[in-house]
Design a protein around this motif. Structure first.
Motif, PDB file in Angstrom:
ATOM      1  N   ALA A  14      63.012  47.308   6.298  1.00 14.12           N
ATOM      2  CA  ALA A  14      62.286  48.573   6.362  1.00 14.12           C
ATOM      3  C   ALA A  14      62.878  49.410   7.489  1.00 14.12           C
ATOM      4  CB  ALA A  14      60.796  48.320   6.591  1.00 14.12           C
ATOM      5  N   VAL A  15      63.957  50.122   7.181  1.00 16.21           N
ATOM      6  CA  VAL A  15      64.662  50.913   8.183  1.00 16.21           C
ATOM      7  C   VAL A  15      63.976  52.262   8.357  1.00 16.21           C
ATOM      8  CG1 VAL A  15      66.884  51.900   8.842  1.00 16.21           C
ATOM      9  CG2 VAL A  15      66.806  49.755   7.560  1.00 16.21           C
ATOM     10  N   TYR A  16      63.837  52.680   9.619  1.00 19.55           N
ATOM     11  CA  TYR A  16      63.248  53.987   9.890  1.00 19.55           C
ATOM     12  C   TYR A  16      64.061  55.080   9.198  1.00 19.55           C
ATOM     13  CZ  TYR A  16      60.110  52.356  13.580  1.00 19.55           C
ATOM     14  OH  TYR A  16      59.109  51.740  14.272  1.00 19.55           O
ATOM     15  N   VAL A  22      74.842  51.874  13.143  1.00 23.03           N
ATOM     16  CA  VAL A  22      75.716  51.525  14.257  1.00 23.03           C
ATOM     17  C   VAL A  22      76.890  50.717  13.723  1.00 23.03           C
ATOM     18  CG1 VAL A  22      75.911  50.341  16.466  1.00 23.03           C
ATOM     19  CG2 VAL A  22      73.793  51.524  15.868  1.00 23.03           C
ATOM     20  N   GLN A  23      78.084  51.137  14.058  1.00 23.37           N
ATOM     21  CA  GLN A  23      79.295  50.432  13.636  1.00 23.37           C
ATOM     22  C   GLN A  23      80.064  49.995  14.882  1.00 23.37           C
ATOM     23  OE1 GLN A  23      81.540  52.926  11.034  1.00 23.37           O
ATOM     24  NE2 GLN A  23      80.012  52.939   9.414  1.00 23.37           N
ATOM     25  N   MET A  74      78.083  29.987  15.620  1.00 28.58           N
ATOM     26  CA  MET A  74      78.373  31.379  15.288  1.00 28.58           C
ATOM     27  C   MET A  74      77.076  32.177  15.302  1.00 28.58           C
ATOM     28  SD  MET A  74      80.477  32.972  12.055  1.00 28.58           S
ATOM     29  CE  MET A  74      79.185  32.651  10.852  1.00 28.58           C
ATOM     30  N   CYS A  75      77.026  33.232  16.118  1.00 28.77           N
ATOM     31  CA  CYS A  75      75.827  34.047  16.270  1.00 28.77           C
ATOM     32  C   CYS A  75      76.134  35.486  15.848  1.00 28.77           C
ATOM     33  CB  CYS A  75      75.343  34.032  17.724  1.00 28.77           C
ATOM     34  SG  CYS A  75      75.081  32.375  18.405  1.00 28.77           S
ATOM     35  N   VAL A  76      75.094  36.166  15.411  1.00 27.09           N
ATOM     36  CA  VAL A  76      75.198  37.570  15.036  1.00 27.09           C
ATOM     37  C   VAL A  76      74.143  38.340  15.825  1.00 27.09           C
ATOM     38  CG1 VAL A  76      75.099  39.255  13.169  1.00 27.09           C
ATOM     39  CG2 VAL A  76      75.988  36.956  12.721  1.00 27.09           C
ATOM     40  N   ASP A  77      74.558  39.422  16.476  1.00 23.60           N
ATOM     41  CA  ASP A  77      73.649  40.231  17.290  1.00 23.60           C
ATOM     42  C   ASP A  77      73.026  41.318  16.412  1.00 23.60           C
ATOM     43  OD1 ASP A  77      72.271  41.556  19.186  1.00 23.60           O
ATOM     44  OD2 ASP A  77      74.003  42.220  20.347  1.00 23.60           O
ATOM     45  N   TYR A  78      71.736  41.146  16.093  1.00 23.11           N
ATOM     46  CA  TYR A  78      71.028  42.112  15.255  1.00 23.11           C
ATOM     47  C   TYR A  78      70.189  43.096  16.077  1.00 23.11           C
ATOM     48  CZ  TYR A  78      72.163  39.134  11.259  1.00 23.11           C
ATOM     49  OH  TYR A  78      72.811  38.418  10.298  1.00 23.11           O
ATOM     50  N   THR A  79      70.520  43.274  17.365  1.00 24.79           N
ATOM     51  CA  THR A  79      69.684  44.105  18.227  1.00 24.79           C
ATOM     52  C   THR A  79      69.569  45.540  17.705  1.00 24.79           C
ATOM     53  OG1 THR A  79      70.355  42.773  20.131  1.00 24.79           O
ATOM     54  CG2 THR A  79      69.384  44.939  20.578  1.00 24.79           C
ATOM     55  N   ALA A  84      66.074  49.631  14.581  1.00 23.24           N
ATOM     56  CA  ALA A  84      65.957  50.652  13.543  1.00 23.24           C
ATOM     57  C   ALA A  84      64.979  50.265  12.440  1.00 23.24           C
ATOM     58  CB  ALA A  84      67.333  50.932  12.934  1.00 23.24           C
ATOM     59  N   CYS A  85      64.369  49.084  12.541  1.00 19.79           N
ATOM     60  CA  CYS A  85      63.485  48.591  11.485  1.00 19.79           C
ATOM     61  C   CYS A  85      62.029  48.673  11.905  1.00 19.79           C
ATOM     62  CB  CYS A  85      63.836  47.153  11.114  1.00 19.79           C
ATOM     63  SG  CYS A  85      65.446  46.986  10.321  1.00 19.79           S
ATOM     64  N   LEU A  86      61.177  48.940  10.931  1.00 26.76           N
ATOM     65  CA  LEU A  86      59.744  48.934  11.162  1.00 26.76           C
ATOM     66  C   LEU A  86      59.256  47.520  11.388  1.00 26.76           C
ATOM     67  CD1 LEU A  86      58.790  51.370   8.269  1.00 26.76           C
ATOM     68  CD2 LEU A  86      58.725  51.914  10.693  1.00 26.76           C
ATOM     69  N   LYS A  87      58.123  47.390  12.072  1.00 29.98           N
ATOM     70  CA  LYS A  87      57.525  46.081  12.268  1.00 29.98           C
ATOM     71  C   LYS A  87      56.875  45.590  10.982  1.00 29.98           C
ATOM     72  CE  LYS A  87      56.642  46.515  17.221  1.00 29.98           C
ATOM     73  NZ  LYS A  87      55.620  46.432  18.283  1.00 29.98           N
ATOM     74  N   ASP A  88      56.658  44.277  10.866  1.00 26.83           N
ATOM     75  CA  ASP A  88      56.054  43.680   9.682  1.00 26.83           C
ATOM     76  C   ASP A  88      54.637  44.226   9.508  1.00 26.83           C
ATOM     77  OD1 ASP A  88      55.205  42.129   7.620  1.00 26.83           O
ATOM     78  OD2 ASP A  88      56.009  40.259   8.424  1.00 26.83           O
TER      79      ASP A  88
END
Length: 364
Positions: A14-16, A22-23, A74-79, A84-88
């Motif tokens: 649920a993106v605002y 961001v790239q 292996m980690c992915v940074d989803y910060t 940019a996403c709405l809360k649940d």
């Protein structure tokens, strides 16, 4: 997820509206890390958890972190994406009902469930406050032992009710190991993160010590003498080892983003500069004071906090900061020894005008 029809359940972000994607720029990986990423991505592709998709709007680099057993995570940074996403939008009970119903389990949220849930939330919002016992007062000890856990609570009672004094809750395996006198568990292990910084104005270092209980000590160390980057890194390492010894550490794992210093300590690089040799010998001398030591090289991105502390010491005057320890190192940990040039004794020759110079060098 493999095996679940998307018509039954699917997860969408649920993106605002209006959020700018961001790239990140692509980071180049070394041969070893690139191979690890390729293997882990291939494993996820074969398991059906991910699929290849050309989606240039959001791009993020993977980060590899080496675990204590030598393997890579292996980690992915989803910060940026999380911001940019709405809360649940679903409350806790409702989401449980949806998950249980989708998996074939029927669950009814009765009024009794709602009442118990509200009582539980009230308890969490008003946790009991620990009190101090009075001299000569009788105390009550409660013990609860399950198959895999043990808990205890020390209580004092008065006309109002019961008041907790102290409580513990441990995994049974950890409880047995702790009270059986296991020397391996009793030893104190600390992680030391160091970084040195040097510029034309001044030099400094940042040090962070972390133990298994989560205790963290941060130090910003300012130098009152000029120092190279490698010298500042060694000074930070030596100061960190001294501090670890003061807090009673017996095992230390050192993390530094200096490839030169970590490789010299691990014997992979040779210290040719006389000053660096003395720093290496001094560091090895401090390392021998611990039962177990390990020195690891990490990237600067994973050492950001310590890097900030070193920059604080090397760019700003010492100001009061209650969140960390600020110290000043007046002189280097090792001193330079200037060796006198060798002078050969010459006799039997008429040196004339140069004779006084030779005599001066010989007897200086």
């Amino acid at each position: 997820m493999p095996g679940i029809d998307s018509e039954l359940m699917s997860h969408r972000l649920a993106v605002y509206p209006g959020s700018r994607p961001v790239q990140e720029r692509r980071r180049k990986l070394g041969p070893e890390r690139a191979q690890v990423v390729e293997e882990q991505v291939q494993a996820l592709l074969e398991a059906g958890f991910i699929r290849e998709f050309k989606y240039p709007a959001w791009l993020v680099n993977v980060v590899l972190v080496k675990k204590q057993n030598g393997k890579w995570r292996m980690c992915v940074d989803y910060t940026n994406l999380n911001k940019a996403c709405l809360k649940d939008p679903y409350p806790l009970p409702n989401i449980d009902v949806l998950v249980d119903s989708s998996s074939g389990c029927q669950f009814e949220w009765a009024p009794e469930c709602e009442e118990a849930f509200q009582e539980f939330k009230k308890f969490l919002n008003q946790p009991p406050v620990l009190t101090r016992p009075k001299a000569g007062e009788e105390l009550v000890l409660y013990l609860a032992i399950a198959k895999k856990a043990v808990a205890s609570a020390l209580i004092r009672e008065d006309e109002v009710g019961q008041h907790p004094i102290y409580f513990t809750s441990k995994c049974l395996i950890d409880f047995i190991a702790e009270y059986a006198g296991d020397q391996e568990e009793a030893s104190k292990a600390w992680e030391i993160y160091v970084d040195g910084s040097s510029n034309k104005v001044r030099s400094g270092a940042g040090i962070i010590l972390v133990n298994q209980e989560g205790t963290q000590i941060e130090v910003s160390l300012k130098f009152e003498f000029p120092a190279s980057n490698n010298q500042a890194e060694y000074e930070a390492l030596i100061a960190g080892l001294k501090l670890a010894k003061e807090v009673g550490a017996t095992k230390v794992i050192i993390f530094s983003n200096s490839q030169v210093v970590t490789s010299q300590i691990n014997g992979e690089y040779q210290a040719k500069d006389p000053n660096m040799k003395r720093y290496l010998e001094k560091t090895l001398e401090h390392l021998r004071q611990f039962l177990q030591t390990e020195v690891r090289h990490i990237t600067r991105e994973l050492n950001n906090r310590v890097n900030a502390l070193s920059k604080l010491a090397s760019t700003k005057p010492g100001e009061n900061n209650r969140s960390l320890i600020q110290e000043t190192l007046q002189k280097p940990s090792v001193t330079k020894t200037d060796s006198k040039p060798d002078v050969l004794s010459v006799s039997g020759l008429d040196l004339r005008w140069i004779t006084p110079l030779v005599e001066y060098l010989k007897f200086d």
